[in-house]
Design a protein around this motif. Structure first.
Motif, PDB file in Angstrom:
ATOM      1  N   THR A   1      58.879  -9.600  36.470  1.00 44.01           N
ATOM      2  CA  THR A   1      57.852  -8.805  36.055  1.00 44.01           C
ATOM      3  C   THR A   1      56.551 -10.006  35.793  1.00 44.01           C
ATOM      4  O   THR A   1      56.766 -11.035  35.303  1.00 44.01           O
ATOM      5  N   GLN A   2      55.411  -9.468  36.051  1.00 46.04           N
ATOM      6  CA  GLN A   2      54.297 -10.428  36.005  1.00 46.04           C
ATOM      7  C   GLN A   2      53.195  -9.732  35.209  1.00 46.04           C
ATOM      8  O   GLN A   2      52.757  -8.502  35.374  1.00 46.04           O
ATOM      9  N   ARG A   3      52.586 -10.360  34.329  1.00 45.29           N
ATOM     10  CA  ARG A   3      51.158  -9.771  33.440  1.00 45.29           C
ATOM     11  C   ARG A   3      50.258 -10.854  33.859  1.00 45.29           C
ATOM     12  O   ARG A   3      50.211 -12.058  33.682  1.00 45.29           O
ATOM     13  N   ALA A   4      48.924 -10.181  34.267  1.00 42.63           N
ATOM     14  CA  ALA A   4      47.915 -10.947  34.654  1.00 42.63           C
ATOM     15  C   ALA A   4      46.721 -10.610  33.789  1.00 42.63           C
ATOM     16  O   ALA A   4      46.491  -9.316  33.678  1.00 42.63           O
ATOM     17  N   ALA A   5      45.863 -11.569  33.205  1.00 36.65           N
ATOM     18  CA  ALA A   5      44.705 -11.236  32.531  1.00 36.65           C
ATOM     19  C   ALA A   5      43.484 -11.251  33.706  1.00 36.65           C
ATOM     20  O   ALA A   5      43.616 -12.285  34.647  1.00 36.65           O
ATOM     21  N   ILE A   6      42.755 -10.192  34.133  1.00 40.18           N
ATOM     22  CA  ILE A   6      41.727 -10.067  35.192  1.00 40.18           C
ATOM     23  C   ILE A   6      40.440  -9.639  34.884  1.00 40.18           C
ATOM     24  O   ILE A   6      40.376  -9.235  33.789  1.00 40.18           O
ATOM     25  N   ASN A   7      39.632 -10.316  35.556  1.00 38.46           N
ATOM     26  CA  ASN A   7      38.252 -10.174  35.339  1.00 38.46           C
ATOM     27  C   ASN A   7      37.655  -9.333  36.427  1.00 38.46           C
ATOM     28  O   ASN A   7      37.682  -9.949  37.485  1.00 38.46           O
ATOM     29  N   CYS A   8      37.120  -8.010  36.398  1.00 49.32           N
ATOM     30  CA  CYS A   8      36.886  -7.361  37.549  1.00 49.32           C
ATOM     31  C   CYS A   8      35.258  -7.131  37.423  1.00 49.32           C
ATOM     32  O   CYS A   8      34.685  -6.835  36.324  1.00 49.32           O
TER      33      CYS A   8
ATOM     34  N   THR B   1      50.138  -5.497  34.596  1.00 53.08           N
ATOM     35  CA  THR B   1      51.214  -5.725  34.679  1.00 53.08           C
ATOM     36  C   THR B   1      51.944  -4.916  36.065  1.00 53.08           C
ATOM     37  O   THR B   1      51.570  -4.177  36.441  1.00 53.08           O
ATOM     38  N   VAL B   2      52.681  -6.048  36.773  1.00 62.58           N
ATOM     39  CA  VAL B   2      52.948  -5.563  38.201  1.00 62.58           C
ATOM     40  C   VAL B   2      54.679  -6.027  38.079  1.00 62.58           C
ATOM     41  O   VAL B   2      55.090  -6.951  37.546  1.00 62.58           O
ATOM     42  N   ARG B   3      55.219  -4.943  38.676  1.00 63.34           N
ATOM     43  CA  ARG B   3      56.919  -5.044  38.718  1.00 63.34           C
ATOM     44  C   ARG B   3      57.378  -4.498  39.836  1.00 63.34           C
ATOM     45  O   ARG B   3      57.168  -3.334  40.161  1.00 63.34           O
ATOM     46  N   PRO B   4      58.283  -5.177  40.722  1.00 65.32           N
ATOM     47  CA  PRO B   4      58.907  -4.577  41.866  1.00 65.32           C
ATOM     48  C   PRO B   4      59.924  -3.538  41.465  1.00 65.32           C
ATOM     49  O   PRO B   4      60.548  -3.755  40.508  1.00 65.32           O
TER      50      PRO B   4
END
Length: 161
Positions: free
Chosen positions: A105-112, A125-128
């Protein structure tokens, strides 16, 4: 150290300009405590890239694959992740801090940057889920399952083939 001194000087100059008179300060008056990272990501190893398992072009339905281009896809159907970038129809985002807790599981702070000219800061949050499914959750929204569509080939590698 120099940066902190510069910040103090700029703040002092702004205060003088706003008040129009002399400014008097004592030692410690301008001391500011700024957190080094978001409390949510504190104590975790930060990275500026998405995990390898998340990289590629993903679609909600395999009928959308291959996508003509992400920005021309129907909103909510296509997602491209490559290194520190995430693109969906209507926005392109860059990671400014990511943590991978359990290796899956990966959590990322993103600027869009939004296509309408606006900006947004989010957590994703991305999870396979198996080998060809990726669960993506943006902020507090419900998770969405995406299916692997195609690998993203770097431009330099594509040019050499």
């Amino acid at each position: 150290m120099r940066l902190e001194f510069l910040k103090r000087c700029v703040l002092l100059a702004v205060l003088c300009a706003v008040t129009g008179g002399p400014a008097y300060a004592q030692k410690g008056d301008l001391k500011i405590q700024v957190p080094k990272s978001a409390p949510l990501l504190e104590g975790r190893t930060l990275d500026l890239r998405f995990a390898k398992f998340a990289q590629g072009i993903w679609v909600t339905d395999l009928d959308y694959c291959p996508a003509p281009s992400v920005d021309r896809s129907v909103p909510g159907t296509t997602l491209a992740i490559y290194r520190g970038l995430l693109e969906t129809p209507g926005r392109i985002c860059q990671v400014y801090g990511a943590e991978q807790s359990d290796g899956k599981t990966q959590r990322a702070a993103i600027n869009c940057l939004l296509t309408d000219g606006g900006e947004a800061i989010e957590l994703v949050t991305v999870r396979p889920r198996g080998t060809n499914v990726l669960m993506v959750q943006q902020g507090e929204h419900a998770p969405v399952l995406f299916r692997f569509c195609q690998k993203i080939i770097p431009i330099l590698q594509a040019a050499s083939n």
